[in-house]
Design an enzyme around this catalytic site. Sequence first.
Site, PDB file in Angstrom:
ATOM      1  N   ARG A  97       0.812  -1.217   0.000  1.00 45.16           N
ATOM      2  CA  ARG A  97       0.000   0.000   0.000  1.00 45.16           C
ATOM      3  C   ARG A  97       0.846   1.269   0.000  1.00 45.16           C
ATOM      4  O   ARG A  97       0.425   2.313  -0.486  1.00 45.16           O
ATOM      5  CB  ARG A  97      -0.927  -0.008   1.221  1.00 45.16           C
ATOM      6  N   TYR A 104     -13.215  21.423 -10.848  1.00 49.13           N
ATOM      7  CA  TYR A 104     -13.666  20.103 -11.329  1.00 49.13           C
ATOM      8  C   TYR A 104     -14.834  19.624 -10.455  1.00 49.13           C
ATOM      9  O   TYR A 104     -14.725  19.575  -9.216  1.00 49.13           O
ATOM     10  CB  TYR A 104     -12.469  19.146 -11.231  1.00 49.13           C
ATOM     11  N   ASP A 129      -4.988  21.973  -9.052  1.00 50.21           N
ATOM     12  CA  ASP A 129      -5.212  20.911 -10.031  1.00 50.21           C
ATOM     13  C   ASP A 129      -4.578  21.351 -11.347  1.00 50.21           C
ATOM     14  O   ASP A 129      -5.009  22.328 -11.955  1.00 50.21           O
ATOM     15  CB  ASP A 129      -6.727  20.675 -10.183  1.00 50.21           C
ATOM     16  N   LYS A 136      -5.501  11.129 -17.168  1.00 55.04           N
ATOM     17  CA  LYS A 136      -5.681  11.919 -18.390  1.00 55.04           C
ATOM     18  C   LYS A 136      -4.396  11.926 -19.217  1.00 55.04           C
ATOM     19  O   LYS A 136      -4.015  10.914 -19.739  1.00 55.04           O
ATOM     20  CB  LYS A 136      -6.142  13.330 -18.011  1.00 55.04           C
TER      21      LYS A 136
HETATM   22  C1  LIG Z   1     -10.571  13.692 -14.381  1.00 54.13           C
HETATM   23  C2  LIG Z   1     -10.157  14.823 -13.556  1.00 54.13           C
HETATM   24  C3  LIG Z   1      -9.881  14.651 -12.207  1.00 54.13           C
HETATM   25  C4  LIG Z   1     -10.098  13.360 -11.474  1.00 54.13           C
HETATM   26  O1  LIG Z   1      -9.293  12.306 -11.917  1.00 54.13           O
HETATM   27  P1  LIG Z   1      -9.786  10.809 -11.793  1.00 54.13           P
HETATM   28  O2  LIG Z   1      -8.564  10.023 -12.098  1.00 54.13           O
HETATM   29  O3  LIG Z   1     -10.903  10.639 -12.776  1.00 54.13           O
HETATM   30  O4  LIG Z   1     -10.260  10.598 -10.393  1.00 54.13           O
HETATM   31  C5  LIG Z   1      -9.427  15.746 -11.494  1.00 54.13           C
HETATM   32  N1  LIG Z   1      -9.293  16.946 -12.063  1.00 54.13           N
HETATM   33  C6  LIG Z   1      -9.567  17.154 -13.359  1.00 54.13           C
HETATM   34  C7  LIG Z   1      -9.388  18.526 -13.925  1.00 54.13           C
HETATM   35  C8  LIG Z   1     -10.023  16.107 -14.147  1.00 54.13           C
HETATM   36  O5  LIG Z   1     -10.327  16.328 -15.417  1.00 54.13           O
END
Ligand SMILES: *Cc1c(COP(=O)(O)O)cnc(C)c1O
Length: 400
Positions: free
Chosen positions: A64, A117, A189, A214
């Site tokens: 973990r 988000y 973010d 992403k």
């Molecule tokens: C998709 C996304 C997230 C979350 O990521 P996950 O891997 O889907 O949990 C956070 N911030 C932004 C801007 C995103 O597009």
Amino acid sequence: MTTDNRFSTATLLAHAGRDPDRHHGIVNPPVYHCSTVLFPTVDHLLETRRDRASGAYEGFTYGREGTPTTRALEDAVVALEGGYRAVTASCGLGAISAALMAFLKTGDHLLMVDSVYGPARYFAENVLVKFGVTVEFFDPLVADSIATLFRPETRVVYLESPCSLTFEVMDVPAIAAACRSRGIVTIMDNTWASPIGFKPLAHGVNVSIHAATKYISGHSDLMLGLAICDEEHFIPVKQTASAAGYCGGPDDIYMALRGLRTLGLRMARHQASALTVARWLQARPEVERVLYPALESDPGHALWKRDFLGASGLFGVVLNPCSAIALAAMLDHMALFKLGYSWGGFESLAVPTYPSTLRSARPWAGTGPTLRLHVGIEDPADLIMDLEDSFARLARAEAA
Ligand SMILES: *Cc1c(COP(=O)(O)O)cnc(C)c1O
């Protein structure tokens, strides 16, 4: 590889997070499938317990807490974005929630950008609030005037730039400086720009978050999150992610590291094609506005140009008013822009968005329907053809 700051991003992408000498000369690090880690003696075992208690997580103790595969990915993103260490979580939202929980407790005040988000907003409003955190949303266009919103109990300011769905560019350095002078933690973010397009820590942010789901992985086939931290903020995020039980799967981590090698090539292509498609859209009568800071006409362009090193393939489109039936006719039968949440993979995607339902501090001013397009690595001429066909369907549906 030992991080060598003489090297540019393109070189780091090819070398960071690899140490073939430690793996029989094999180019890529191995995938460690791991729950149990064995210790040679009781003394060694006790030593890792002491390290864990103090937060000095250097060795490997249990699946973990991560493996050398995890460290390879974390070291690579730290080499790209700066900072001290990174923390891997099972998905981007895991990295977000771990970072927020690391610094917030009952009675604290969280300032979160209004256009954040959606699921991060949900987490703040529904989970953090339940534990006695006060959550306040702020206009993405504030700069150092953010200080007027500070309260004695303000502990965290949470940023995202450009903003989800509406793509406003924030004045990150001004906000981070205002927070720093008050000892407030900044979390940003940075998924849209990827580590190629923006370096939050270089602009004073304490924790940079990526949904590695992403662009970093880039192939629409895994979920993973990363929080890149400065030295002061690493241990709380690491301990919280661990305490909450967030960890990435070994194969997903390996594939993210593999995806990272081509991130520079992909981002250049996404940006160039997105600009081509965005400019074409701007000239269309069906389009009221394209929301993409890399466009000279975008209200966020000057800030984007000042602070960012690149853009991505994701942008918004505000259409002129049309019926819901016409919008569905436009989007239902795209040959290349498929309907789906997420983005950052090699392929193009489209999704209708509803930004006004996710705002409270600064209402969304758009009148027509909005879309979010992700421009993939396809030939942009083919993508334009696909959009041209979609506008023909929209016109037919409006005329019917
Ligand atoms: C998709 C996304 C997230 C979350 O990521 P996950 O891997 O889907 O949990 C956070 N911030 C932004 C801007 C995103 O597009």
